[in-house]
Design an enzyme around this catalytic site. Structure first.
Site, short mmCIF file in Angstrom:
data_model
loop_
_atom_site.label_atom_id
_atom_site.label_comp_id
_atom_site.label_asym_id
_atom_site.label_seq_id
_atom_site.Cartn_x
_atom_site.Cartn_y
_atom_site.Cartn_z
N GLU A 262 0.83 -1.21 0.00
CA GLU A 262 0.00 0.00 0.00
C GLU A 262 0.86 1.25 0.00
O GLU A 262 0.52 2.25 -0.63
CB GLU A 262 -0.95 0.02 1.22
CG GLU A 262 -1.92 -1.16 1.30
CD GLU A 262 -3.01 -1.18 0.22
OE1 GLU A 262 -3.04 -0.28 -0.63
OE2 GLU A 262 -3.82 -2.12 0.24
N ARG B 269 0.43 3.69 -3.13
CA ARG B 269 -0.25 4.94 -2.76
C ARG B 269 0.75 6.06 -2.50
O ARG B 269 0.69 7.13 -3.09
CB ARG B 269 -1.13 4.73 -1.53
CG ARG B 269 -2.19 3.66 -1.74
CD ARG B 269 -3.15 3.55 -0.56
NE ARG B 269 -3.96 2.34 -0.67
CZ ARG B 269 -5.21 2.21 -0.22
NH1 ARG B 269 -5.81 3.20 0.39
NH2 ARG B 269 -5.87 1.07 -0.35
N ASP C 24 -5.21 -9.24 -8.26
CA ASP C 24 -5.47 -8.27 -9.33
C ASP C 24 -4.28 -7.53 -9.93
O ASP C 24 -3.93 -7.70 -11.10
CB ASP C 24 -6.55 -7.26 -8.87
CG ASP C 24 -6.36 -6.73 -7.44
OD1 ASP C 24 -5.28 -6.94 -6.87
OD2 ASP C 24 -7.28 -6.08 -6.91
N GLU D 277 -12.83 0.70 -9.72
CA GLU D 277 -12.53 -0.20 -10.86
C GLU D 277 -13.45 -0.03 -12.06
O GLU D 277 -13.00 -0.09 -13.21
CB GLU D 277 -12.50 -1.66 -10.39
CG GLU D 277 -11.27 -2.07 -9.58
CD GLU D 277 -11.27 -1.54 -8.14
OE1 GLU D 277 -12.33 -1.04 -7.69
OE2 GLU D 277 -10.21 -1.63 -7.49
N THR E 282 -1.47 1.05 -10.28
CA THR E 282 -2.73 0.46 -9.84
C THR E 282 -3.53 1.39 -8.93
O THR E 282 -4.69 1.14 -8.65
CB THR E 282 -2.49 -0.91 -9.17
OG1 THR E 282 -3.76 -1.54 -8.98
CG2 THR E 282 -1.77 -0.78 -7.85
C1 DMJ Z 1 -6.70 0.29 -4.83
O1 DMJ Z 1 -5.95 0.56 -3.70
C2 DMJ Z 1 -5.86 -0.30 -5.90
O2 DMJ Z 1 -6.52 -0.19 -7.12
C3 DMJ Z 1 -5.54 -1.74 -5.64
O3 DMJ Z 1 -4.78 -2.33 -6.65
C4 DMJ Z 1 -6.81 -2.54 -5.48
N1 DMJ Z 1 -7.77 -1.92 -4.64
C5 DMJ Z 1 -7.90 -0.53 -4.44
C6 DMJ Z 1 -9.16 0.07 -4.99
O4 DMJ Z 1 -10.29 -0.71 -4.91
#
Ligand code: DMJ
Length: 415
Positions: free
Chosen positions: A45, A49, A188, A317, A403
């Site tokens: 994270e 992030r 994912d 998403e 992501t």
């Molecule tokens: C986000 O923090 C990122 O997209 C992660 O890869 C998956 N989940 C959350 C959003 O739902």
């Protein structure tokens, strides 16, 4: 973290006063020196992030403060990777540590104790951030660590002859620790970073593309279904085969991205139509819900119903896939669908100081919880905004979005 995650959205939205305020907070408060935190933070994270947010601010503004802070955070996160020693790896560690005290890197946890495994998405989603950090810091060590970690994952897939890699990995040896596969939770972004890692490299890292293609082919065979109502969707390998996670909705956009940016000779015909169909299903999760908000999981049959997890966490998403489908096809319906979802979010989940998760999407008026994830600022709002803006604001042949929707420039930086 909310500040780091939201800064580039403020910038792209033209909210320059708020952006400056955030930058001053970062300048004065974001430091990893001094007293230990006394708690451990997720490597994954913090990478997607925090590091992703700082790097994209640097990419968009060229302001030195963001590069300096990204390097400071990157130096800390780098300590999560296993250190190679002559005959193997230090203390049996094979993947980046799951958790660490960012002010005391010796305090690490190699994998979540409740799971006794490493999580595929956690260990396999860092090559974008560390590659760009190496470019801006003019030092190969970040990229080397992430690329060699990614190569270990690819070797593992080759060894098992299974490219749709299961969601959990053995923490002390190069083995899978489950046979459960998914495009959603725990897995994912590993699949996302295969394609985007290839695109970021200026299409030089062909091993990543080949791996992505094999994984997508296996996903098509084992996880993609068509419901009795004609909805194309993704299940997990375990559990209810009529169920789709909201998290898996990013896959529609990823397939569309591949269909457009992978060179024609390597492209597969099914990517774009399947990506478009998955995205339509995800839009219908919102459209057919009584509140216009989509649940964490949905049952897909003749129609689409929220399953036992009716919460709405303001996830990005579906908006993300709509953004890619619009950019790639130019079809205005994707803008309309995105605006419809955004209106429902504004109507039900907006609060005085932000947004809030909804407890149950089937109940109107919607009951809100006192909680908002930082990805709302990073992703949900950004994708809702970007789809309505001209593509020159963020051209997809110049940037890949990580992501967490942080744009990083496409650079060629190595083999
Ligand atoms: C986000 O923090 C990122 O997209 C992660 O890869 C998956 N989940 C959350 C959003 O739902």
């Amino acid at each position: 973290m909310a500040i780091l995650d939201t800064m580039d959205t403020l910038y792209l939205a033209g909210l320059h006063d708020e952006f400056k305020e955030g930058r001053e907070w970062i300048r004065q408060n974001l430091t990893l020196h001094g007293q230990k935190n006394g708690y451990r933070t997720s490597f994954f994270e913090t990478t997607i992030r925090g590091l992703g947010g700082l790097l994209s601010c640097y990419a968009l503004t060229n302001q030195t403060i963001f590069r300096e802070k990204a390097q400071e955070l990157g130096n800390t996160l780098l300590q999560a990777f296993p250190k190679d020693v002559e005959n193997g790896v230090e203390s049996g560690q094979v993947w980046p540590a799951a958790l660490m005290d960012l002010r005391n890197v010796a305090d690490r946890q190699l994998y979540p104790p409740w799971l006794r495994s490493n999580i595929l998405a956690d260990v396999g989603s860092n090559v974008l951030e560390f590659t760009y950090l190496s470019t801006v810091a003019r030092s190969p060590e970040y990229e080397d660590a992430a690329v060699s970690n990614e190569a270990n994952l690819l070797d593992l897939a080759e060894k098992h002859h299974q490219h749709l890699v299961p969601k959990f990995l053995n923490p002390t040896s190069y083995e899978y620790s489950t046979d459960e596969v998914s495009a959603g939770a725990f897995a994912d972004s590993y699949f996302e970073y295969l394609l985007k890692g290839y695109l970021q490299s200026g299409k030089k890292r062909t091993r990543l593309l080949n791996e992505w293609k094999k994984a997508m082919q296996e996903m098509k065979t084992s996880l993609i279904h068509k419901s009795t109502g004609g909805y194309t969707f993704l299940s997990d390998s375990s559990g209810d085969q009529n169920k789709m996670q909201q998290l898996s909705c990013f896959m529609g956009g990823l397939l569309a991205l591949g269909a457009h940016y992978v060179p024609e000779e390597h492209r597969e015909d099914w990517w774009l139509p399947t990506g478009a169909e998955i995205t339509r299903t995800c839009y219908e999760m919102y459209h057919q819900s009584p509140s216009g908000l989509a649940s964490e999981e949905a049952i897909i049959g003749d129609a689409i119903h929220p399953s036992g997890a009716p919460q709405f966490r303001i996830r990005p998403e579906t908006l993300e896939s709509l953004f890619y489908l619009y950019r790639i096809t130019g079809d205005e319906k994707y803008r309309d669908w995105s605006a419809e979802i955004f209106d429902a979010i504004n109507k039900h989940a907006r609060t005085k100081y932000g947004f809030a998760n909804a407890r149950d999407v089937t109940k109107v008026p919607v009951l809100l919880e006192d909680s908002e994830e930082t990805f709302v600022g990073a992703e949900t709002l950004k994708y809702a905004l970007l789809i309505q803006l001209p593509s020159e604001v963020l051209p997809l042949d110049k940037y890949v979005l990580n992501t967490e929707a942080h744009p990083l420039p496409i650079v060629y930086n190595g083999p």
